[in-house]
Scaffold this motif. Structure first.
Motif, PDB file in Angstrom:
ATOM      1  N   ARG A 120       4.545  17.524 -31.692  1.00 23.74           N
ATOM      2  CA  ARG A 120       3.432  16.922 -30.945  1.00 23.74           C
ATOM      3  C   ARG A 120       3.261  15.444 -31.277  1.00 23.74           C
ATOM      4  NH1 ARG A 120      -0.905  21.383 -32.700  1.00 23.74           N
ATOM      5  NH2 ARG A 120       0.228  20.933 -34.649  1.00 23.74           N
ATOM      6  N   LEU A 121       3.977  14.980 -32.268  1.00 19.70           N
ATOM      7  CA  LEU A 121       3.988  13.560 -32.596  1.00 19.70           C
ATOM      8  C   LEU A 121       5.302  12.981 -32.081  1.00 19.70           C
ATOM      9  CD1 LEU A 121       2.456  13.617 -36.192  1.00 19.70           C
ATOM     10  CD2 LEU A 121       1.372  12.904 -34.048  1.00 19.70           C
ATOM     11  N   SER A 122       5.214  12.297 -30.987  1.00 20.01           N
ATOM     12  CA  SER A 122       6.392  11.787 -30.288  1.00 20.01           C
ATOM     13  C   SER A 122       6.752  10.390 -30.766  1.00 20.01           C
ATOM     14  CB  SER A 122       6.125  11.757 -28.783  1.00 20.01           C
ATOM     15  OG  SER A 122       7.157  11.075 -28.094  1.00 20.01           O
ATOM     16  N   LYS A 123       8.020  10.049 -30.632  1.00 17.98           N
ATOM     17  CA  LYS A 123       8.467   8.690 -30.911  1.00 17.98           C
ATOM     18  C   LYS A 123       8.399   7.805 -29.683  1.00 17.98           C
ATOM     19  CE  LYS A 123       9.933   7.482 -34.143  1.00 17.98           C
ATOM     20  NZ  LYS A 123       9.388   6.834 -35.320  1.00 17.98           N
ATOM     21  N   SER A 124       8.083   8.384 -28.545  1.00 22.44           N
ATOM     22  CA  SER A 124       8.070   7.622 -27.299  1.00 22.44           C
ATOM     23  C   SER A 124       6.762   6.854 -27.140  1.00 22.44           C
ATOM     24  CB  SER A 124       8.256   8.552 -26.100  1.00 22.44           C
ATOM     25  OG  SER A 124       8.095   7.825 -24.888  1.00 22.44           O
ATOM     26  N   PRO A 125       6.841   5.549 -26.917  1.00 27.19           N
ATOM     27  CA  PRO A 125       5.618   4.749 -26.766  1.00 27.19           C
ATOM     28  C   PRO A 125       4.843   5.051 -25.494  1.00 27.19           C
ATOM     29  CG  PRO A 125       7.569   3.412 -26.329  1.00 27.19           C
ATOM     30  CD  PRO A 125       8.059   4.724 -26.866  1.00 27.19           C
ATOM     31  N   ARG A 126       5.394   5.834 -24.599  1.00 25.79           N
ATOM     32  CA  ARG A 126       4.646   6.133 -23.376  1.00 25.79           C
ATOM     33  C   ARG A 126       3.422   6.997 -23.668  1.00 25.79           C
ATOM     34  NH1 ARG A 126       8.783  10.074 -22.902  1.00 25.79           N
ATOM     35  NH2 ARG A 126       8.042  12.170 -22.298  1.00 25.79           N
ATOM     36  N   PHE A 127       3.372   7.595 -24.862  1.00 26.88           N
ATOM     37  CA  PHE A 127       2.218   8.416 -25.226  1.00 26.88           C
ATOM     38  C   PHE A 127       1.137   7.614 -25.951  1.00 26.88           C
ATOM     39  CE2 PHE A 127       5.655  11.611 -24.951  1.00 26.88           C
ATOM     40  CZ  PHE A 127       5.089  12.462 -24.018  1.00 26.88           C
ATOM     41  N   LEU A 128       1.366   6.340 -26.184  1.00 22.72           N
ATOM     42  CA  LEU A 128       0.360   5.503 -26.837  1.00 22.72           C
ATOM     43  C   LEU A 128      -0.914   5.466 -25.990  1.00 22.72           C
ATOM     44  CD1 LEU A 128      -0.492   3.426 -29.021  1.00 22.72           C
ATOM     45  CD2 LEU A 128       0.563   1.657 -27.589  1.00 22.72           C
ATOM     46  N   ALA A 129      -2.058   5.584 -26.633  1.00 20.51           N
ATOM     47  CA  ALA A 129      -3.335   5.569 -25.923  1.00 20.51           C
ATOM     48  C   ALA A 129      -3.455   4.298 -25.085  1.00 20.51           C
ATOM     49  CB  ALA A 129      -4.488   5.648 -26.918  1.00 20.51           C
ATOM     50  N   PRO A 130      -3.887   4.417 -23.834  1.00 17.71           N
ATOM     51  CA  PRO A 130      -3.976   3.243 -22.952  1.00 17.71           C
ATOM     52  C   PRO A 130      -4.957   2.189 -23.455  1.00 17.71           C
ATOM     53  CG  PRO A 130      -5.047   5.160 -21.959  1.00 17.71           C
ATOM     54  CD  PRO A 130      -4.305   5.651 -23.163  1.00 17.71           C
ATOM     55  N   THR A 131      -5.872   2.566 -24.353  1.00 10.39           N
ATOM     56  CA  THR A 131      -6.837   1.601 -24.887  1.00 10.39           C
ATOM     57  C   THR A 131      -6.218   0.681 -25.931  1.00 10.39           C
ATOM     58  OG1 THR A 131      -7.519   3.273 -26.505  1.00 10.39           O
ATOM     59  CG2 THR A 131      -8.802   3.114 -24.464  1.00 10.39           C
ATOM     60  N   ILE A 132      -4.997   1.016 -26.378  1.00 13.55           N
ATOM     61  CA  ILE A 132      -4.314   0.203 -27.391  1.00 13.55           C
ATOM     62  C   ILE A 132      -3.193  -0.573 -26.716  1.00 13.55           C
ATOM     63  CG2 ILE A 132      -3.014   0.227 -29.551  1.00 13.55           C
ATOM     64  CD1 ILE A 132      -4.353   2.888 -30.213  1.00 13.55           C
ATOM     65  N   PRO A 133      -3.246  -1.894 -26.713  1.00 16.23           N
ATOM     66  CA  PRO A 133      -2.187  -2.672 -26.063  1.00 16.23           C
ATOM     67  C   PRO A 133      -0.867  -2.526 -26.801  1.00 16.23           C
ATOM     68  CG  PRO A 133      -3.664  -4.112 -27.276  1.00 16.23           C
ATOM     69  CD  PRO A 133      -4.291  -2.751 -27.296  1.00 16.23           C
ATOM     70  N   ARG A 134       0.190  -2.390 -26.040  1.00 20.04           N
ATOM     71  CA  ARG A 134       1.509  -2.239 -26.659  1.00 20.04           C
ATOM     72  C   ARG A 134       1.891  -3.447 -27.499  1.00 20.04           C
ATOM     73  NH1 ARG A 134       6.039   0.872 -23.124  1.00 20.04           N
ATOM     74  NH2 ARG A 134       4.938   2.841 -22.828  1.00 20.04           N
ATOM     75  N   THR A 135       1.363  -4.593 -27.139  1.00 22.42           N
ATOM     76  CA  THR A 135       1.675  -5.790 -27.931  1.00 22.42           C
ATOM     77  C   THR A 135       1.195  -5.640 -29.363  1.00 22.42           C
ATOM     78  OG1 THR A 135      -0.394  -6.759 -27.121  1.00 22.42           O
ATOM     79  CG2 THR A 135       1.635  -7.371 -25.973  1.00 22.42           C
ATOM     80  N   ALA A 136       0.141  -4.845 -29.564  1.00 21.32           N
ATOM     81  CA  ALA A 136      -0.420  -4.680 -30.900  1.00 21.32           C
ATOM     82  C   ALA A 136       0.515  -3.932 -31.835  1.00 21.32           C
ATOM     83  CB  ALA A 136      -1.760  -3.948 -30.820  1.00 21.32           C
ATOM     84  N   VAL A 137       1.405  -3.107 -31.278  1.00 23.07           N
ATOM     85  CA  VAL A 137       2.340  -2.363 -32.125  1.00 23.07           C
ATOM     86  C   VAL A 137       3.759  -2.899 -32.001  1.00 23.07           C
ATOM     87  CG1 VAL A 137       0.961  -0.255 -32.174  1.00 23.07           C
ATOM     88  CG2 VAL A 137       2.584  -0.597 -30.324  1.00 23.07           C
TER      89      VAL A 137
END
Length: 408
Positions: A120-137
């Motif tokens: 349930r813990l994926s390595k795919s960034p598509r599951f990142l919460a939309p409230t967190i900008p991808r630039t931050a990670v």
């Protein structure tokens, strides 16, 4: 991407950024012991109780060790008292990272093993919460540069395919040939150190040895080896000059493309050729080829540098163990495992993202939450290891997770 890999204490300071306090309203200041604490806010049903405990004087918490301030030189050099305190209060804590990313940090051995093996813990960034900008990670940088399409960022079935292609190149024959070359290369570097009388171990041995070995394994042409050394040293040594890591990544991308082009012009008996041929057989895409070579160069180099530096530091600061090793060469194999456990070459794993809500070690994980596992903290957990803060080269229970667990 957030990088928590800890580099050697003997030369290069560890790259900061493991933890960061939240706002003033959620910091816990423990004035009686002059300790800055507070890195998390509770997310389980007992959160109110935990919050009230944080407001109490530090002595009432009976922590396993004094807690140094975060982002101090003391924490950089020795994060384990802080990890021990976090582990005793909540093994899965919510922290705020330097770029403002709220994440769950796992510090206990049991919870770490659970997290590392949980699908349930994926390595795919598509599951990142939309409230967190991808630039931050840091994810857009990696993928925009075409360097993120490798097995570390993949889930099954893509992970199995990528790992199978890369693993097929590590044949027993090739490994045995490489073993003898490592011995020759090591001896050559040590001869230079002995001849000079004194040397900076990190500059003279820890950095160049993995570079030379990777060049041998991959088949990097001689005229490109100096450039690889120039790229990897500042990229992995923890230098924080603004923009330097980004420039190094762009240089590495150009370097990888040059390697691929050189290999296609003159293929040989090496790992690079095997990987390039895999693209011709439709086993790898071009983006996956570039990313896989990038991963081998960076991951293979960094972990080796950190192990060499941290290992030597541990031995020099535990002279009785060093003498045991000198007197009993048969301890070498368990000694390596213990050095991996004692000061893990990778402190914190790469990102994982929750695909659904669930509970981990009593903490609520929400869909889209970023999760990080501290391998270093897990390997110092007294629930898993007897006297974990002691270096014991003959340790029988050194079932560490210094290199992770499961497919990642």
């Amino acid at each position: 991407m957030f990088e928590g890999a800890k580099v050697s204490k003997t030369r290069v300071p560890r790259r900061p950024g493991s933890l960061k306090p939240r706002s003033d309203s959620t910091r816990a200041w423990v004035s009686k012991t002059r300790v800055l604490c507070c890195v998390w806010r509770s997310v389980n049903p007992q959160g109110a109780e935990m919050s009230s405990r944080l407001e109490q004087p530090f002595g009432q918490l009976a922590p396993p060790a004094p807690l140094p301030g975060l982002f101090t030189r003391e924490f950089t050099q020795d994060p384990y008292p802080t990890y021990a305190w976090l582990r005793s209060v909540q093994p899965v804590a919510e922290v705020l990272l330097p770029r403002g990313v709220p994440a769950k940090l796992v510090t206990s051995h049991h919870a770490a093993r659970q997290a590392l093996a949980d699908a349930r813990l994926s390595k795919s960034p598509r599951f990142l919460a939309p409230t967190i900008p991808r630039t931050a990670v840091g994810l857009p940088d990696e993928f925009r540069l075409g360097l993120g399409h490798h097995m570390v960022n993949a889930d099954p079935p893509d992970h199995r395919r990528l790992r199978r292609v890369a693993g097929a190149a590590f044949t027993p024959r090739r490994i045995e040939v490489l073993r003898s070359r490592v011995e020759v290369l090591s001896a050559g570097l040590l001869d230079l150190v002995v001849g000079s009388g004194r040397a900076d171990f990190m500059a003279a041995f820890a950095h160049p040895l993995p570079t030379l070995v990777l060049c041998e394994l991959l088949g990097v042409p001689g005229d490109l080896r100096a450039e690889f050394r120039e790229i990897t040293d500042p990229h992995l040594a923890g230098h924080r000059a603004r923009g330097r890591v980004g420039r190094a990544a762009r240089r590495m991308r150009r370097f990888v493309h040059e390697l691929i082009a050189a290999t296609r012009r003159a293929p040989g008996e090496n790992l690079l050729t095997d990987l390039v041929l895999a693209t011709g057989e439709d086993e790898l895409t071009e983006a996956e080829l570039v990313s896989t070579i990038f991963l081998l160069l960076i991951a293979g180099h960094g972990t080796s540098v950190n192990l060499l530096g941290n290992g030597l530091h541990a031995l020099l600061t535990h002279t009785e163990q060093l003498e045991r090793l000198r007197e009993t060469p048969a301890l070498l194999r368990p000694a390596i495992e213990e050095l991996l456990r004692f000061d893990s070459p990778v402190d914190v794993t790469t990102w994982r993202f929750a695909t659904e809500s669930f509970e981990l070690a009593g903490a609520a994980i929400r869909t889209g939450d970023p999760v990080l596992v501290s391998l270093g903290a897990a390997n110092r957990d007294p629930a898993a290891f007897h006297q974990p803060d002691e270096l014991d080269l003959s340790r029988a229970d050194a079932k560490h997770i210094a290199f992770g667990l499961g497919i990642h």
